[in-house]
Write a protein that holds these residues in place. Structure first.
Motif, short mmCIF file in Angstrom:
data_model
loop_
_atom_site.label_atom_id
_atom_site.label_comp_id
_atom_site.label_asym_id
_atom_site.label_seq_id
_atom_site.Cartn_x
_atom_site.Cartn_y
_atom_site.Cartn_z
N GLU A 195 0.82 -1.21 0.00
CA GLU A 195 0.00 0.00 0.00
C GLU A 195 0.85 1.26 0.00
OE1 GLU A 195 -2.38 -0.47 3.44
OE2 GLU A 195 -3.68 -2.01 2.55
N ASN A 196 2.08 1.14 0.50
CA ASN A 196 2.98 2.29 0.57
C ASN A 196 4.06 2.24 -0.51
OD1 ASN A 196 2.45 3.98 3.24
ND2 ASN A 196 2.04 1.83 3.70
N GLY A 197 3.76 1.55 -1.61
CA GLY A 197 4.65 1.56 -2.76
C GLY A 197 5.71 0.48 -2.78
N GLY A 198 5.67 -0.42 -1.82
CA GLY A 198 6.66 -1.49 -1.80
C GLY A 198 6.32 -2.60 -2.77
N GLU A 199 7.33 -3.32 -3.20
CA GLU A 199 7.15 -4.49 -4.05
C GLU A 199 7.81 -5.68 -3.38
OE1 GLU A 199 8.83 -3.86 -7.88
OE2 GLU A 199 7.73 -1.99 -8.26
N ILE A 200 7.11 -6.83 -3.35
CA ILE A 200 7.67 -8.05 -2.77
C ILE A 200 7.72 -9.10 -3.86
CG2 ILE A 200 7.48 -9.84 -1.02
CD1 ILE A 200 5.68 -6.63 -0.37
N ASN A 201 8.93 -9.53 -4.21
CA ASN A 201 9.11 -10.43 -5.33
C ASN A 201 9.97 -11.63 -4.96
OD1 ASN A 201 7.96 -8.59 -7.48
ND2 ASN A 201 9.62 -7.29 -6.71
N ALA A 202 9.76 -12.72 -5.71
CA ALA A 202 10.71 -13.83 -5.66
C ALA A 202 11.99 -13.38 -6.35
CB ALA A 202 10.12 -15.05 -6.36
N ILE A 203 13.07 -14.12 -6.12
CA ILE A 203 14.34 -13.81 -6.78
C ILE A 203 14.94 -15.11 -7.30
CG2 ILE A 203 15.65 -13.96 -4.63
CD1 ILE A 203 17.45 -11.70 -5.73
N GLY A 204 15.59 -15.02 -8.43
CA GLY A 204 16.19 -16.20 -9.06
C GLY A 204 17.49 -15.82 -9.73
N PRO A 205 17.97 -16.71 -10.58
CA PRO A 205 17.39 -17.99 -10.98
C PRO A 205 17.39 -18.99 -9.82
CG PRO A 205 19.13 -17.29 -12.51
CD PRO A 205 19.21 -16.40 -11.32
N GLU A 252 18.16 -22.12 -9.70
CA GLU A 252 19.34 -22.97 -9.54
C GLU A 252 20.47 -22.24 -8.81
OE1 GLU A 252 19.25 -21.52 -13.91
OE2 GLU A 252 17.84 -22.25 -12.38
N VAL A 253 20.54 -20.91 -8.98
CA VAL A 253 21.55 -20.14 -8.25
C VAL A 253 21.22 -20.13 -6.76
CG1 VAL A 253 22.57 -17.85 -7.94
CG2 VAL A 253 22.10 -18.72 -10.25
N GLY A 254 19.95 -19.92 -6.43
CA GLY A 254 19.54 -19.92 -5.04
C GLY A 254 19.74 -21.27 -4.38
N GLU A 255 19.43 -22.33 -5.09
CA GLU A 255 19.60 -23.67 -4.52
C GLU A 255 21.07 -24.02 -4.33
OE1 GLU A 255 17.36 -26.07 -7.20
OE2 GLU A 255 15.43 -25.64 -6.22
N ASP A 256 21.90 -23.58 -5.25
CA ASP A 256 23.35 -23.80 -5.08
C ASP A 256 23.87 -23.01 -3.89
OD1 ASP A 256 26.07 -24.69 -6.09
OD2 ASP A 256 26.29 -22.51 -6.19
N TRP A 257 23.40 -21.78 -3.76
CA TRP A 257 23.76 -20.94 -2.60
C TRP A 257 23.36 -21.64 -1.30
CZ3 TRP A 257 20.36 -16.34 -0.80
CH2 TRP A 257 21.02 -15.61 0.20
N ALA A 258 22.16 -22.21 -1.28
CA ALA A 258 21.69 -22.89 -0.08
C ALA A 258 22.54 -24.12 0.25
CB ALA A 258 20.22 -23.28 -0.24
#
Length: 366
Positions: free
Chosen positions: A295-305, A307-313
């Motif tokens: 409501e105050n102009g924020g955006e909430i998004n997933a981030i990828g790719p 496979e990069v996130g899973e490798d990081w994890a």
């Protein structure tokens, strides 16, 4: 009022209410008298954590027949978060909100500060509460600081909030982000530059460009109004998992001086609230903060790719495990066994991952 007189007066009030046997020499109490315990909250009055504790306090007050009441101090008006453990131990506050990570010398308590380990919020909370009851070594860390743990509960997984939008993980490389403790190491592993900034200084640091963003749970970002200066929010929590556990703790001298009946009432309230906290307060508050941010102009998004996130994890899980063991060597017996005990108990209690923040937010938008 000093601790011994406070304890005696509670006993006398309970006696007047007919809840305990009389034994109050030289202390006058009528049925309308109460003893008030001070409570330090680092967040606002309408935060989910404050509401959950409010339900605990109401239960205690009701069950003691009004003999025990609470005076609440919000937004760190009584104690700052980094000093919360000391604040309880020295009696500045009778009770305070604490986040374990701000006292890193609490080795076993900070198992909850190891990212890439747990994604089930309720199971993580239950794991710490069970260890608090069953493990002498775990409990001793707060006992040594004159702190009685009332109940543990987990913060939500982290998000990255930025002044400017990005497209993917690669765009985090080189960005200066407010992150501390284990999350600083985790963000460094994905290419960001972590910067230590105190909680009260984050807003101005982002606004002035000292840092380009920050890493915190979404509910904390909204409660501190950080989405006003960092409106582009990306959900790294589905990879990182839980990285911070909080609790409400009480001055142990005061707690131990209470009549047995009152301590039991508090223990029952703690079990009740802690087992419901995620479903009834944490997740609804997350959904509410999603709506507030958007409501105050924020955006909430997933981030990828992805496979990069899973490798990081995968990489992060082993790095963080070893980092915790290294930090525990020479300070506790058999760190590997302590780590495995935590992991195995969590696995036993877990019923599945809590939905990631961006999915919760998508639901609140719809």
């Amino acid at each position: 009022m000093n601790r011994s007189r406070a304890s005696l007066r509670i006993a006398c009030v309970l006696s007047a209410a007919g809840l305990v046997a009389s034994g109050c020499s030289g202390e006058s109490s009528g049925p309308g008298d109460t003893v008030t315990l001070s409570v330090s909250h680092v967040v606002s009055e309408d935060h989910g954590f404050s509401e959950a504790f409010g339900a605990w306090a109401e239960q205690v007050t009701t069950q003691t027949g009004g003999a025990v009441e609470f005076e609440h101090f919000y937004n760190s008006a009584l104690c700052q978060l980094p000093q919360a453990v000391e604040c309880i131990g020295n009696g500045t506050a009778d009770i305070s909100f604490v986040t374990h990570a701000y006292t890193p010398e609490l080795i076993q308590q900070n198992l909850s500060s190891v990212p890439f380990l747990a994604h089930d919020l309720q199971a993580a909370s239950d794991t710490h509460n069970q260890l608090q009851e069953t493990s002498d070594a775990y409990r001793k860390e707060y006992d040594d600081r004159n702190v009685e743990v009332l109940f543990n509960f987990t913060n939500s997984p982290p998000v990255v909030a930025l002044k400017e939008p990005i497209d993917d993980f690669a765009d985090l490389s080189g960005k200066s982000l407010r992150a501390t403790g284990s999350m600083a190491a985790a963000m460094e592993a994905i290419g960001a530059n972590p910067v230590a900034v105190g909680p009260s200084e984050i807003y101005e640091s982002v606004e002035r460009g000292v840092v380009e963003g920050l890493v915190l749970p979404l509910e904390t970002i909204v409660d501190f109004r950080l989405h006003e200066v960092a409106p582009y929010i990306y959900d790294i929590g589905e990879y990182v998992g839980i990285y911070a556990m909080s609790m409400f703790g009480m001055n142990q001298d005061t707690f131990q001086g209470l009549p047995d009946e009152v301590r039991q009432i508090m223990a029952t309230a703690s079990t009740d609230i802690s087992t419901r906290i995620v479903e009834e307060w944490v997740l609804p508050w997350n959904a509410k903060t999603c709506a507030t941010a958007m409501e105050n102009g924020g955006e909430i998004n997933a981030i990828g790719p992805r496979e990069v996130g899973e490798d990081w994890a995968r990489r992060g899980a082993e790095q963080q495990r070893q980092a915790w063991i290294d930090s525990a060597n020479g300070k506790i017996d058999n760190p590997e066994a302590a780590f495995d005990e935590y992991v195995n108990l969590y696995a036993e209690l877990s019923e599945g991952n809590t939905p990631p923040t961006h999915q919760i937010c998508a639901g609140s938008a719809g």
